[in-house]
Design an enzyme around this catalytic site. Structure first.
Site, PDB file in Angstrom:
ATOM      1  N   SER A 176       0.798  -1.225   0.000  1.00 23.04           N
ATOM      2  CA  SER A 176       0.000   0.000   0.000  1.00 23.04           C
ATOM      3  C   SER A 176       0.830   1.275   0.000  1.00 23.04           C
ATOM      4  O   SER A 176       0.381   2.295  -0.514  1.00 23.04           O
ATOM      5  CB  SER A 176      -0.953  -0.004   1.198  1.00 23.04           C
ATOM      6  N   HIS A 204      -5.279  -3.133  -2.957  1.00 24.49           N
ATOM      7  CA  HIS A 204      -4.885  -2.179  -3.997  1.00 24.49           C
ATOM      8  C   HIS A 204      -4.720  -2.820  -5.371  1.00 24.49           C
ATOM      9  O   HIS A 204      -4.330  -2.147  -6.324  1.00 24.49           O
ATOM     10  CB  HIS A 204      -3.583  -1.475  -3.586  1.00 24.49           C
ATOM     11  N   LYS A 236     -11.604   1.162  -2.302  1.00 25.02           N
ATOM     12  CA  LYS A 236     -10.554   1.710  -3.172  1.00 25.02           C
ATOM     13  C   LYS A 236     -11.067   1.668  -4.616  1.00 25.02           C
ATOM     14  O   LYS A 236     -11.915   2.483  -4.961  1.00 25.02           O
ATOM     15  CB  LYS A 236      -9.264   0.943  -2.899  1.00 25.02           C
TER      16      LYS A 236
HETATM   17  C1  PLP Z   1      -3.602  -3.143   2.148  1.00 23.15           C
HETATM   18  C2  PLP Z   1      -4.784  -2.656   2.926  1.00 23.15           C
HETATM   19  N1  PLP Z   1      -5.553  -3.542   3.584  1.00 23.15           N
HETATM   20  C3  PLP Z   1      -6.616  -3.169   4.306  1.00 23.15           C
HETATM   21  C4  PLP Z   1      -6.979  -1.844   4.401  1.00 23.15           C
HETATM   22  C5  PLP Z   1      -8.149  -1.480   5.237  1.00 23.15           C
HETATM   23  O1  PLP Z   1      -9.305  -1.431   4.453  1.00 23.15           O
HETATM   24  P1  PLP Z   1     -10.535  -0.533   4.922  1.00 23.15           P
HETATM   25  O2  PLP Z   1     -10.188   0.870   4.589  1.00 23.15           O
HETATM   26  O3  PLP Z   1     -11.689  -1.056   4.144  1.00 23.15           O
HETATM   27  O4  PLP Z   1     -10.681  -0.763   6.402  1.00 23.15           O
HETATM   28  C6  PLP Z   1      -6.211  -0.879   3.728  1.00 23.15           C
HETATM   29  C7  PLP Z   1      -6.524   0.564   3.765  1.00 23.15           C
HETATM   30  O5  PLP Z   1      -7.489   1.107   4.047  1.00 23.15           O
HETATM   31  C8  PLP Z   1      -5.102  -1.304   2.966  1.00 23.15           C
HETATM   32  O6  PLP Z   1      -4.352  -0.402   2.323  1.00 23.15           O
END
Ligand code: PLP
Length: 392
Positions: A176, A204, A236
């Protein structure tokens, strides 16, 4: 005795690590208004430009008219409605997995999957640069928790040798904060050789990667046996909110039984699932979005290299510019903002100490002319920053 929060906050400011929330006063998109200032933004994760798409908005509106606005209860009580179920089936189809299970957020999906699968006596092995939600899940699971070197199958293999109990190997699909793609074929090979399960959080990757937006698993053509636990988030590239875990029937049934962040929370609004069903359709069929995004990525990288910016090895919409010093990264971001450009400075603890960066993200909603404006702004700031000593 006191908590002395003021001292803690002051220390954070002194280290240039104090975080503030920019106030968005417009819908999400390339052109935004933030804290009263019109800006051209390169920092959201709406990779395909669907967060403000008229058809997705209309699907939400129609969904609310038909299903109301609240989930009303948890999935296991009476909160699991037809739109949720239809979305799960569509997500299973997208991922080529037998089933998918909807979670309220990606954080909860990761927490739920890891803690339902491993506990005391088991082992969790994670990439050092995994998202915080995966690291937190590993720590909270009660299993033996170790990290291997970033995207390094050899380092993973070493850790696997000493693993005990059920072993879960966990990685981001697209990292990320770095934008690079996990070497999943090699990681899957190591995990399978030791009877471990590989869990991939492709938050992502869904949307930008894969011929039909099916993410890293589609990109590499990996099977259910290679990646038994696949996580995606909907906030996203899908442009809405929520998350899912895709896998075998037994996996999904186990999560329904044992994943506490699934069981003990109200389901997402059904109208939101209606909106996501529409964005899923656009994600799968409007290939021009992926193609345009790829063209912008090439344009940005070519231009940034000419300016001499320290790009990272990324072929995805996440294009970080490495700065190093946190204060300098903030200054760079402020200079861009003064030119009408918004790019967030990412600092520790989100990234390792000494690796603060500007996290540029590109989306299908950007135009080539807008990327050109970003490049010109970056070139200007680089010139000006040369005159500023470190720790300024
Ligand atoms: C790789 C990754 N996993 C999980 C999440 C968490 O997802 P959410 O925003 O739906 O809680 C994020 C960022 O938000 C992320 O970048």
């Amino acid at each position: 005795m006191s908590f002395n929060l003021a001292a803690r906050l002051a220390a954070r400011r002194a280290e240039h690590l104090y975080r503030q929330r920019p106030l968005l006063q417009s819908p999400q998109g390339p052109k935004v208004v933030v804290d009263g200032q019109p800006l051209l933004a390169f920092c959201n994760n709406d990779y395909l430009g669907l967060a403000n798409h008229p058809q997705v908005i209309e699907a939400w509106r129609a969904g609310a008219a038909r299903w109301g606005v609240g989930g009303g209860a948890s999935h296991l009580v009476i909160g699991h409605s037809s739109p949720h179920h239809a979305l799960e089936e569509a997500l299973a189809d997208l991922t080529g997995r037998p089933r998918a299970l909807l979670f309220t957020t990606g954080y909860m999906a990761n927490l739920g999957a890891v803690t339902a699968l491993v506990g005391q006596g088991d082992t969790v092995l994670e990439d050092r640069l995994n998202h915080a939600s995966l690291l937190d899940a590993g720590l909270l699971s009660g299993a033996r928790f170790q990290r291997y070197l970033h995207n390094d199958p050899v380092s993973l293999a070493k850790r696997l040798e000493n693993a005990t109990g059920n072993t879960l190997v966990v990685t981001d699909g697209v990292f990320s904060m770095d934008g690079d793609i996990a070497d999943l074929p090699a990681l899957a090979l190591e995990a399978r050789a030791k009877g471990a399960w590989l869990m991939v959080d492709d938050a992502h990757g869904f949307g930008p990667l894969g011929a039909n937006g099916g993410g890293i698993v589609e990109h590499f053509g990996l099977s259910l046996e290679d990646v038994p636990v696949l996580v995606g988030t909907l906030g996203k590239a899908f442009g809405t909110a929520g998350a899912f875990v895709a896998g075998s029937d037994d996996l999904i049934e186990s999560l329904i039984q044992f994943a506490r962040p699934y069981i003990y929370t109200t389901s997402q609004p059904p109208a939101l699932a209606c909106a996501t069903l529409k964005s899923l359709e656009l994600l799968r069929t409007e290939h021009w979005r992926r193609e345009h995004l790829q063209a912008l990525i090439r344009q940005f990288r070519h231009g940034a290299e000419q300016i001499g910016l320290a790009l990272m090895d990324s072929a995805t919409p996440i294009q970080p510019i490495m700065i190093g010093d946190a204060g300098r990264a903030v200054l760079f971001s402020q200079m861009l903002r003064a030119r009408g450009l918004m790019v967030t400075a990412i600092r520790p603890p989100t990234v390792p100490a000494g690796s603060a960066r500007l996290r540029v993200t590109l989306t299908a909603a950007h135009s080539e002319a807008q990327v050109q404006l970003l490049l010109e702004g970056l070139a200007d700031c680089v010139q000006q920053l040369r005159a500023v000593p470190n720790h300024a």
